[in-house]
Motif scaffolding. Structure first.
Motif, PDB file in Angstrom:
ATOM      1  N   LEU A   1       0.812  -1.154  -0.018  1.00 54.96           N
ATOM      2  CA  LEU A   1       0.110   0.151   0.087  1.00 54.96           C
ATOM      3  C   LEU A   1       0.900   1.102   0.093  1.00 54.96           C
ATOM      4  N   ASN A   2       1.999   1.179   0.622  1.00 52.12           N
ATOM      5  CA  ASN A   2       3.044   2.391   0.912  1.00 52.12           C
ATOM      6  C   ASN A   2       3.441   2.618  -0.914  1.00 52.12           C
ATOM      7  N   ASN A   3       3.831   1.422  -1.474  1.00 48.67           N
ATOM      8  CA  ASN A   3       4.363   1.431  -2.714  1.00 48.67           C
ATOM      9  C   ASN A   3       3.349   1.852  -3.700  1.00 48.67           C
ATOM     10  N   LEU A   4       2.225   1.563  -3.451  1.00 52.68           N
ATOM     11  CA  LEU A   4       1.100   2.083  -4.368  1.00 52.68           C
ATOM     12  C   LEU A   4       1.002   3.616  -4.171  1.00 52.68           C
ATOM     13  N   TYR A   5       0.839   4.025  -2.790  1.00 50.83           N
ATOM     14  CA  TYR A   5       0.714   5.594  -2.629  1.00 50.83           C
ATOM     15  C   TYR A   5       1.795   6.334  -3.369  1.00 50.83           C
ATOM     16  N   ALA A   6       3.108   5.636  -3.350  1.00 55.35           N
ATOM     17  CA  ALA A   6       4.207   6.315  -4.201  1.00 55.35           C
ATOM     18  C   ALA A   6       3.978   6.501  -5.664  1.00 55.35           C
ATOM     19  N   LEU A   7       3.240   5.376  -5.961  1.00 57.55           N
ATOM     20  CA  LEU A   7       3.074   5.251  -7.468  1.00 57.55           C
ATOM     21  C   LEU A   7       1.914   6.250  -7.995  1.00 57.55           C
ATOM     22  N   THR A   8       0.807   6.328  -6.970  1.00 54.16           N
ATOM     23  CA  THR A   8       0.061   7.331  -7.412  1.00 54.16           C
ATOM     24  C   THR A   8       0.451   8.904  -7.501  1.00 54.16           C
ATOM     25  N   VAL A   9       1.128   8.923  -6.405  1.00 52.80           N
ATOM     26  CA  VAL A   9       1.696  10.454  -6.156  1.00 52.80           C
ATOM     27  C   VAL A   9       2.471  10.810  -7.345  1.00 52.80           C
TER      28      VAL A   9
END
Length: 374
Positions: A204-212
């Motif tokens: 989820l943290n990696n996903l957040y970075a990708l969406t940013v």
């Protein structure tokens, strides 16, 4: 041992005090003790000591039960007095009172069993009681009855007791097996719930970075993560799943991990030689794969690899996973994951599995064998 004696001291005291009571009753002529058979008297004392101790043991727990037990003992002593006063062989009144005492005691000690099998008990004992009363009261005088009694095997009145006892023992065994099964089922459910959620938080943290970053990879990560969560929650609760579903789960896990790493990691997963329609317990292999990433890839800055091979023969499913690690950095403890896996395997496959671990200087290889016929 001392705690055990304190807990059940009522039964010990009851057994001890029954010996002098027996001799007093024998002296008064209310009972007849077998002479020069001390072992038999001791056995009777222990048995009746346990019965007498029941009110004292249950007094603080259930006073109603105590009152019922005391009432039964009152009935028993009244029966002894009636039998002593009337002085008749095989007194029908004594017989009926004693039957009432024993059935009442059996009901208090194992009420569930009596309620479940009351029809069988009635079917056995009512004809026997009626037959005895017929012989005792309607076949002539006492001498005629005693003559008939000599030719009738009176052990038939006691024969149902060991039969009913064996049924009761079987019921207790069946109850114990069900209890073990329920315990194992509960433990399995708990072990499944311990599948490491750390991976999902990291993803989820990696996903957040990708969406940013508005990365094109974000939708793919969301889809894979969704598939994994669905599998863990729904398929993970099933007793078995198809090997194809487990392979898909592992592939999603690998793909999501690849997104995390900026370093080069060689990951191979060969499952071409396995029958993907085989049924297997879910979420077994994931723990071994998690360990390969956590204790292998995570410890190396370069040249990390994980090689996975899944195949089968006529009897066995083989899962082999090998990874390298930095001997100086790696955490050498097994961790909860591997203990979890071993416990689940022992519950699900018992003697029909084998888990072996081979460790060299910087290589770690695990081989899990599971019987197809488990």
């Amino acid at each position: 041992m001392i705690k055990l004696l304190k807990k059940y001291k009522a039964f010990l005291i009851g057994s001890i005090i029954m010996i002098p009571i027996f001799y007093v009753l024998d002296y008064l002529g209310l009972i007849l003790l077998p002479k020069e058979r001390s072992l038999e008297i001791a056995f009777y004392a222990i048995f009746w000591g346990f019965i007498v101790a029941l009110p004292f043991y249950h007094f603080k727990k259930n006073r109603i039960t105590v009152i019922k037990i005391l009432t039964l003992f009152s009935l028993f002593f009244v029966t002894l007095l009636v039998d002593s006063y009337m002085d008749l062989p095989d007194n029908p009144i004594t017989f009926i009172l004693l039957m009432g005492f024993w059935f009442g005691l059996a009901y208090l000690l194992m009420s569930t069993f009596i309620i479940k099998y009351w029809k069988l008990i009635t079917f056995i004992y009512v004809p026997l009681i009626l037959y005895f009363l017929y012989l005792r009261l309607f076949t002539g005088d006492l001498e005629a009855y005693l003559k008939i009694k000599e030719d009738i095997p009176f052990y038939m009145f006691f024969l149902p007791i060991p039969i009913l006892f064996l049924i009761w023992v079987f019921e207790q065994w069946k109850w114990l097996q069900n209890l073990k099964a329920e315990k194992a089922k509960t433990e399995l459910s708990l072990l499944r719930s311990q599948i490491n959620p750390h991976f999902f938080f990291n993803t989820l943290n990696n996903l957040y970075a990708l969406t940013v970053k508005n990365s094109d990879r974000a939708p793919d990560v969301i889809l894979k993560l969704s598939d994994m969560m669905r599998y863990t929650i729904y398929e993970g609760e099933k007793e078995t799943v198809k090997l194809a579903d487990e392979i898909g789960y592992l592939n999603n896990y690998i793909e999501l991990h690849k997104i995390r790493y900026k370093k080069s990691v060689e990951i191979t997963f060969d499952y071409a030689s396995v029958n993907t329609h085989i049924a297997i317990a879910p979420l077994l292999y994931i723990i071994l794969l998690e360990n390969a990433f956590k204790h292998g890839v995570e410890t190396l800055s370069e040249n990390a690899f994980i090689h996975i091979n899944l195949y089968d023969d006529e009897d066995i499913i083989y899962f082999e996973i090998e990874n390298n690690f930095d001997d100086k950095e790696s955490d050498k403890t097994n961790g909860i994951g591997l203990k979890n896996l071993k416990r689940r395997l022992s519950l699900l496959y018992k003697e029909k599995h084998n888990l072996s671990i081979i460790t060299t200087t910087n290589l770690y290889k695990t081989i899990l064998k599971i019987s197809k016929h488990a």
